[in-house]
Structure formats: structure tokens, C-alpha cells
Design a protein around this motif. Structure first.
Motif: not given
Length: 394
Positions: A218, A221-223, A225, A227-228, A318
Motif C-alpha cells: 500500500s 502504491d501511494d508513493w 501515485n 498520495k502521501r 517517499q
């Protein structure tokens, strides 16, 4: 040649009556017919005092009886009884008839045939026994009779005294009941302990690995995209990934050291709360402190005692990779020794402020009595745009 005879008076020869070939007595007044045979003459003495019997044309005389008064009858002879056969002991010969009874051979043979008893020699009897019940027919019949007798005996009703005695014998004593109860408690306790140990050592690792892998996927994937963003994280929230290449460890790093929210889920926790708050990897100086399980629940720090000086420890975020090299180890210390998390930890070998990392876990294994401490010093800060560091590529 004529044998010599002793002379007797009254013209009687031998004092006996003579029987001619027709069974008639001699004339009276002759030398052979003056008196009847009494069995007491010379011939009677010659035969040991027994009565002399003369048979002629189916007639006979016994003792002082005259000839022809009773019909001829054969003397009684006991029937032949064959010797017992060891291999056919089941065969039985009927008892001989009494002295007053007589049985002709033909009648005896007919009775034996009707009864099914074999006639003939030993081989014939053996074959007959095999045809009926096999080689040991007698033993088989005896055992069946014994079983039927025991069943009849067991089926017989018991008296009240015997029934009470048997019921009392079947009833277990208090000591027996207590021992059985204690044994059942021990067995149940042992089974529960075995299940608990299996849960702790096996199932918690399976579940924690699954949760940690899910959290790492997770994060990546967030990095990818966007998102964080780096900043302040909530307790239990993952924000980085720890790599220890020598031990093949890849585990998410979450904020806080809560067992329920972080450690028991297979992740590594950051000391970021209260008096135990430590620096973040991106800070210019400080000590980045981490805690993790050594046994159960994923056990990410189980083998950190095998690290040697110079082994790489990489923290992936990230935006960057932070590479540390192992500097020193403290094998045993008290759980209350929080000084190991200070910006310049005593006993670590560091003498001035810098960018450090501290790994803490329990020791010895499967206990939480003491703490094991490993320190490292940052040697490289690498942006993600430049690719992975050499420690992760090789």
C-alpha cells in the motif's frame, strides 16, 4: 491199543454213565449203564472237580441233568471293543450289554450303522471324524458345549446380595475418581498449552507477515501515485520501509510502538511519542529509534544480533533512501535504560551529534526480560530519482 482200566464192582465201568453215538444210555445191568453220570467219578476228578459236558447232536448235559432236557445255547462272550484312538477321542463305543442281555453281531452292526459310528479299522474311523467335524472335532464340540454352558450360567438371575456386590465392585472409589479428574485436567491443560504455543510461534507470524506485506504494498502504491507527503504521521500509520539486506528483512515502519496497532501487526515502530520521542531520518541531526519483535508476530528483529560493523541498514521513504552502517551493539541492557535513544547514546561509541539509527528488541529469545541494542551511523542520503543505493541493488 487199549488203555488199562481199573476194575469196579457191580459191573460198572468208571462209576459213570456212557453215552453212545446216538445220545442213548446203556442198558441196565450192563457194565456201562447201571448208574447215571454224577460228575463225581474219576473223570470229574481228572477235570478239577468241574462238571463234564458232552455235546452230541445239539444236545448237552450240565451237572446231573439228563441229555436233551434243554436246548443248546452258546455261552455269552463280551463284544470286541477297539482301543481308543488318540486322534479321534471324540468317538465313543457304546457300553457292553448286561450279563442277561445278548446281541447278535448283525444287530450290533445295524445299530452302529444307524448311529453313524464308523465301522472298520482305524483309518476308516479317522476319515469319518474328519468328514463330520475336521481333525479335532471332539475338541470343537467340547469348546462349543463349554461356551453354551457359560452363557446359560451368565444368563442365570443373580440374587440381591450378589447384584449389590457386583455393583459395588464396578463403582469407582473416590481416589480413582479424583485421579481421573486430575488426569483429565492435565490432559486438557496440555492440549490448550500446545494450541497456544502453536498459535504464538506459527500462526501469529503467518498473520503478521500478511499484514506487513499488505502495508508495504500500500505504501509503495501511494508513493507511486503521489498520495502521501512527508510530514507528521498518526499513530499506527506507515511512512517508511526498513531494509536489512544481510538478514533479508523488508518491513514497514509505522508511527508509535503500540503492540496492537504496530508491533503485533508485523511492523517496526518509531519512537515518536512523549519522552521517548526520537528524530526522523530526514532531520539534520538526531537519533532515529525503532522497536520490533524478536519472536512471534512477524519477528522482524530476530537475528539483528548477527549484524557486524559495516553491514548496511537502509530506510526507504517517499522521496529518499537513507543508508546507515552498523557501528556497535549492546547485547544486554535493562528495559528501563532509555538513554540508548538519546541524540548521542552512551556506550554506542559516538562522541558527537550526528545522524544515527537505533534498533531495540527483546533478549534472550522468547522472553522480554532484557533489551538488545544495535546502533548505526548514516553514510548516505540518496534521492529516489537517482535510483536505489548499492546496498539494495547488489
Amino acid at each position: 491199543m487199549t488203555a488199562l482200566r481199573p476194575e469196579r464192582e457191580s459191573g460198572a465201568a468208571y462209576g459213570e454213565s456212557f453215552t453212545d453215538s446216538y445220545g442213548d444210555a446203556g442198558d441196565q445191568g450192563t457194565s456201562y449203564g447201571q448208574q447215571p453220570y454224577e460228575g463225581s467219578g474219576a473223570l470229574g476228578e481228572w477235570y478239577g472237580g468241574e462238571s463234564y459236558v458232552t455235546q452230541a447232536y445239539g444236545q448237552q448235559a450240565y451237572g446231573d441233568q439228563s441229555y436233551g432236557e434243554q436246548p443248546y445255547a452258546e455261552p455269552y462272550a463280551e463284544p470286541y471293543i477297539p482301543p481308543a484312538d488318540d486322534e479321534t477321542v471324540a468317538l465313543r463305543v457304546s457300553a457292553p450289554p448286561s450279563a442277561g442281555e445278548s446281541m447278535r453281531p448283525s444287530a450290533a452292526s445295524s445299530a452302529a450303522s444307524a448311529a453313524g459310528s464308523p465301522t472298520g479299522g482305524r483309518a476308516a474311523r479317522r476319515k469319518a471324524a474328519k468328514r463330520r467335524h475336521g481333525r479335532h472335532g471332539g475338541t470343537r464340540q467340547a469348546s462349543e458345549a463349554a461356551e453354551s454352558g457359560s452363557e446359560e450360567q451368565s444368563a442365570a438371575p443373580l440374587s440381591r446380595v450378589e447384584a449389590r456386590r457386583q455393583a459395588r465392585a464396578r463403582k469407582a472409589s473416590p481416589a480413582t475418581v479424583a485421579s481421573r479428574a486430575i488426569g483429565e485436567v492435565f490432559i486438557t491443560t496440555g492440549v490448550l498449552m500446545l494450541l497456544f504455543v502453536s498459535y504464538q510461534l506459527w500462526w501469529t507470524n503467518v498473520r503478521a507477515h500478511a499484514q506487513a506485506d499488505k502495508e508495504a504494498s500500500s505504501l509503495q502504491d501511494d508513493w507511486a501515485n503521489g498520495k502521501r507527503n512527508p510530514g507528521t504521521f498518526e499513530p499506527g500509520q506507515g511512512f517508511a520501509i526498513l531494509h536489512i539486506p544481510k538478514l533479508d528483512v523488508v518491513v514497514p515502519i509505522a508511527e508509535g510502538i503500540s503492540n496492537k496497532k504496530v508491533l503485533d501487526r508485523g511492523m517496526v515502530g518509531h519512537y515518536g511519542e512523549g519522552k521517548l520521542k526520537t528524530a526522523m531520518p530526514g532531520d539534520k541531526t538526531g537519533n532515529f529509534g525503532l522497536a520490533g519483535h524478536r519472536n512471534t508476530h512477524g519477528e522482524p528483529f530476530r537475528y539483528i544480533n548477527r549484524l557486524a560493523q559495516g553491514d548496511e541498514i537502509v530506510v526507504e521513504t517517499q522521496d529518499k533512501y537513507f543508508v546507515y552502517k552498523m557501528a556497535s551493539i549492546l547485547p544486554v541492557t535493562s528495559p528501563s535504560n532509555v538513554s540508548v535513544l538519546e541524540p548521542v547514546p552512551p556506550g554506542s561509541g559516538f562522541t558527537k551529534a550526528g545522524r544515527y539509527i537505533t534498533l531495540t528488541t527483546c533478549t534472550p529469545e522468547f522472553t522480554s526480560k532484557y533489551r538488545l541494542i544495535v546502533w548505526g551511523k548514516m553514510v548516505e542520503e540518496r534521492p529516489r530519482s537517482k535510483g536505489k543505493p548499492d546496498a539494495l541493488v547488489s
